[in-house]
Design a protein around this motif. Structure first.
Motif, PDB file in Angstrom:
ATOM      1  N   SER A 165      62.752  23.066  52.798  1.00  0.00           N
ATOM      2  CA  SER A 165      63.180  24.457  52.628  1.00  0.00           C
ATOM      3  C   SER A 165      62.590  25.310  53.744  1.00  0.00           C
ATOM      4  O   SER A 165      61.615  24.916  54.399  1.00  0.00           O
ATOM      5  N   ASP A 166      63.141  26.479  53.964  1.00  0.00           N
ATOM      6  CA  ASP A 166      62.610  27.386  54.984  1.00  0.00           C
ATOM      7  C   ASP A 166      61.133  27.665  54.734  1.00  0.00           C
ATOM      8  O   ASP A 166      60.315  27.596  55.646  1.00  0.00           O
ATOM      9  N   TRP A 167      60.789  27.990  53.486  1.00  0.00           N
ATOM     10  CA  TRP A 167      59.412  28.314  53.142  1.00  0.00           C
ATOM     11  C   TRP A 167      58.483  27.145  53.437  1.00  0.00           C
ATOM     12  O   TRP A 167      57.406  27.322  54.008  1.00  0.00           O
ATOM     13  N   GLN A 168      58.892  25.932  53.062  1.00  0.00           N
ATOM     14  CA  GLN A 168      58.036  24.767  53.266  1.00  0.00           C
ATOM     15  C   GLN A 168      57.809  24.491  54.747  1.00  0.00           C
ATOM     16  O   GLN A 168      56.714  24.139  55.156  1.00  0.00           O
ATOM     17  N   ILE A 169      58.833  24.674  55.532  1.00  0.00           N
ATOM     18  CA  ILE A 169      58.694  24.436  56.967  1.00  0.00           C
ATOM     19  C   ILE A 169      57.834  25.523  57.619  1.00  0.00           C
ATOM     20  O   ILE A 169      56.947  25.222  58.418  1.00  0.00           O
ATOM     21  N   GLN A 170      58.067  26.777  57.248  1.00  0.00           N
ATOM     22  CA  GLN A 170      57.275  27.861  57.821  1.00  0.00           C
ATOM     23  C   GLN A 170      55.800  27.785  57.451  1.00  0.00           C
ATOM     24  O   GLN A 170      54.940  28.220  58.201  1.00  0.00           O
ATOM     25  N   ASN A 171      55.535  27.222  56.279  1.00  0.00           N
ATOM     26  CA  ASN A 171      54.162  27.138  55.806  1.00  0.00           C
ATOM     27  C   ASN A 171      53.600  25.723  55.912  1.00  0.00           C
ATOM     28  O   ASN A 171      52.565  25.428  55.320  1.00  0.00           O
ATOM     29  N   ASN A 172      54.286  24.860  56.627  1.00  0.00           N
ATOM     30  CA  ASN A 172      53.851  23.478  56.829  1.00  0.00           C
ATOM     31  C   ASN A 172      53.494  22.765  55.533  1.00  0.00           C
ATOM     32  O   ASN A 172      52.484  22.103  55.440  1.00  0.00           O
ATOM     33  N   GLN A 173      54.320  22.963  54.536  1.00  0.00           N
ATOM     34  CA  GLN A 173      54.066  22.337  53.244  1.00  0.00           C
ATOM     35  C   GLN A 173      54.654  20.958  53.175  1.00  0.00           C
ATOM     36  O   GLN A 173      55.690  20.647  53.351  1.00  0.00           O
ATOM     37  N   SER A 221      68.096   9.150  56.027  1.00  0.00           N
ATOM     38  CA  SER A 221      69.081  10.141  56.484  1.00  0.00           C
ATOM     39  C   SER A 221      68.849  11.513  55.869  1.00  0.00           C
ATOM     40  O   SER A 221      69.272  12.528  56.428  1.00  0.00           O
ATOM     41  N   ILE A 222      68.152  11.564  54.755  1.00  0.00           N
ATOM     42  CA  ILE A 222      67.856  12.843  54.104  1.00  0.00           C
ATOM     43  C   ILE A 222      67.049  13.749  55.038  1.00  0.00           C
ATOM     44  O   ILE A 222      67.143  14.972  54.982  1.00  0.00           O
ATOM     45  N   ALA A 223      66.290  13.151  55.931  1.00  0.00           N
ATOM     46  CA  ALA A 223      65.480  13.936  56.873  1.00  0.00           C
ATOM     47  C   ALA A 223      66.332  14.809  57.789  1.00  0.00           C
ATOM     48  O   ALA A 223      65.837  15.763  58.378  1.00  0.00           O
ATOM     49  N   PHE A 224      67.632  14.504  57.891  1.00  0.00           N
ATOM     50  CA  PHE A 224      68.511  15.244  58.793  1.00  0.00           C
ATOM     51  C   PHE A 224      69.385  16.276  58.077  1.00  0.00           C
ATOM     52  O   PHE A 224      70.270  16.867  58.695  1.00  0.00           O
ATOM     53  N   LEU A 225      69.125  16.507  56.811  1.00  0.00           N
ATOM     54  CA  LEU A 225      69.932  17.480  56.054  1.00  0.00           C
ATOM     55  C   LEU A 225      69.932  18.859  56.703  1.00  0.00           C
ATOM     56  O   LEU A 225      70.953  19.527  56.758  1.00  0.00           O
ATOM     57  N   ARG A 226      68.788  19.286  57.170  1.00  0.00           N
ATOM     58  CA  ARG A 226      68.665  20.631  57.763  1.00  0.00           C
ATOM     59  C   ARG A 226      69.416  20.768  59.071  1.00  0.00           C
ATOM     60  O   ARG A 226      69.923  21.833  59.388  1.00  0.00           O
ATOM     61  N   SER A 227      69.452  19.695  59.859  1.00  0.00           N
ATOM     62  CA  SER A 227      69.936  19.826  61.229  1.00  0.00           C
ATOM     63  C   SER A 227      71.325  19.265  61.493  1.00  0.00           C
ATOM     64  O   SER A 227      71.993  19.723  62.423  1.00  0.00           O
ATOM     65  N   ALA A 228      71.775  18.304  60.733  1.00  0.00           N
ATOM     66  CA  ALA A 228      73.063  17.668  61.019  1.00  0.00           C
ATOM     67  C   ALA A 228      74.223  18.606  60.676  1.00  0.00           C
ATOM     68  O   ALA A 228      74.320  19.107  59.553  1.00  0.00           O
ATOM     69  N   PHE A 265      72.438  22.794  47.653  1.00  0.00           N
ATOM     70  CA  PHE A 265      71.936  22.354  48.947  1.00  0.00           C
ATOM     71  C   PHE A 265      70.521  22.894  49.169  1.00  0.00           C
ATOM     72  O   PHE A 265      69.616  22.151  49.540  1.00  0.00           O
ATOM     73  N   SER A 266      70.332  24.173  48.916  1.00  0.00           N
ATOM     74  CA  SER A 266      68.997  24.773  49.046  1.00  0.00           C
ATOM     75  C   SER A 266      68.010  24.101  48.104  1.00  0.00           C
ATOM     76  O   SER A 266      66.855  23.847  48.475  1.00  0.00           O
ATOM     77  N   LYS A 267      68.440  23.830  46.897  1.00  0.00           N
ATOM     78  CA  LYS A 267      67.581  23.157  45.916  1.00  0.00           C
ATOM     79  C   LYS A 267      67.172  21.783  46.428  1.00  0.00           C
ATOM     80  O   LYS A 267      66.000  21.404  46.369  1.00  0.00           O
ATOM     81  N   VAL A 273      63.066  17.912  48.887  1.00  0.00           N
ATOM     82  CA  VAL A 273      62.649  16.928  49.900  1.00  0.00           C
ATOM     83  C   VAL A 273      61.700  17.532  50.934  1.00  0.00           C
ATOM     84  O   VAL A 273      61.367  16.901  51.933  1.00  0.00           O
ATOM     85  N   GLY A 274      61.258  18.763  50.690  1.00  0.00           N
ATOM     86  CA  GLY A 274      60.274  19.387  51.565  1.00  0.00           C
ATOM     87  C   GLY A 274      60.842  20.014  52.822  1.00  0.00           C
ATOM     88  O   GLY A 274      60.131  20.182  53.806  1.00  0.00           O
TER      89      GLY A 274
END
Length: 135
Positions: free
Chosen positions: A127-135, A98-105, A117-119, A124-125
């Motif tokens: 963050s905005d930066w991680q998603i934008q940079n495919n980290q 369920s952690i995978a849905f933190l950003r969208s739920a 929350f940001s931390k 869990v990978g």
């Protein structure tokens, strides 16, 4: 919470979502659905009913696994932010899916502004930066 209940809740039909969730709980009882019922009760103003369900979940957790994210969602609705992050940290440690849905739920909207929350998103990978940079 089932798909229909989520859709009704997101539309603001808390009573409809509660009715669907209660039917689900009768048909196939689960701690997750019970937590959803408690969450809907709290969001609709029945804090006493929500707290009673929280106690039922705590009792159940003595003998059975109850997902920390289920507790966290109920704590969000009850406004207990510290408890939300205690449970989310447990969910992260247990690698709950369920952690995978933190950003969208949308259920997490009330705590998105909290720095914890940001931390957590970063841990869990997600963050905005991680998603934008495919980290």
């Amino acid at each position: 919470m089932g798909g229909l209940a989520v859709a009704l809740s997101d539309r603001g039909d808390l009573m409809g979502a509660l009715s669907v969730s209660e039917q689900m709980q009768k048909a196939a009882p689960s701690a997750q659905t019970l937590a959803a019922i408690g969450t809907l009760k709290a969001r609709s103003g029945d804090v006493t009913g929500a707290r009673a369900i929280l106690e039922q979940l705590k009792e159940r957790a003595r003998d059975h696994h109850v997902s920390p994210s289920s507790f966290a969602l109920l704590y969000v609705a009850l406004g207990d932010t510290d408890a939300v992050f205690r449970e989310l940290e447990l969910a992260r440690e247990q690698r709950e899916s369920s952690i995978a849905f933190l950003r969208s739920a949308s259920a997490w909207d009330p705590v998105r502004g909290d720095p914890r929350f940001s931390k957590l998103l970063g841990e869990v990978g997600l963050s905005d930066w991680q998603i934008q940079n495919n980290q």
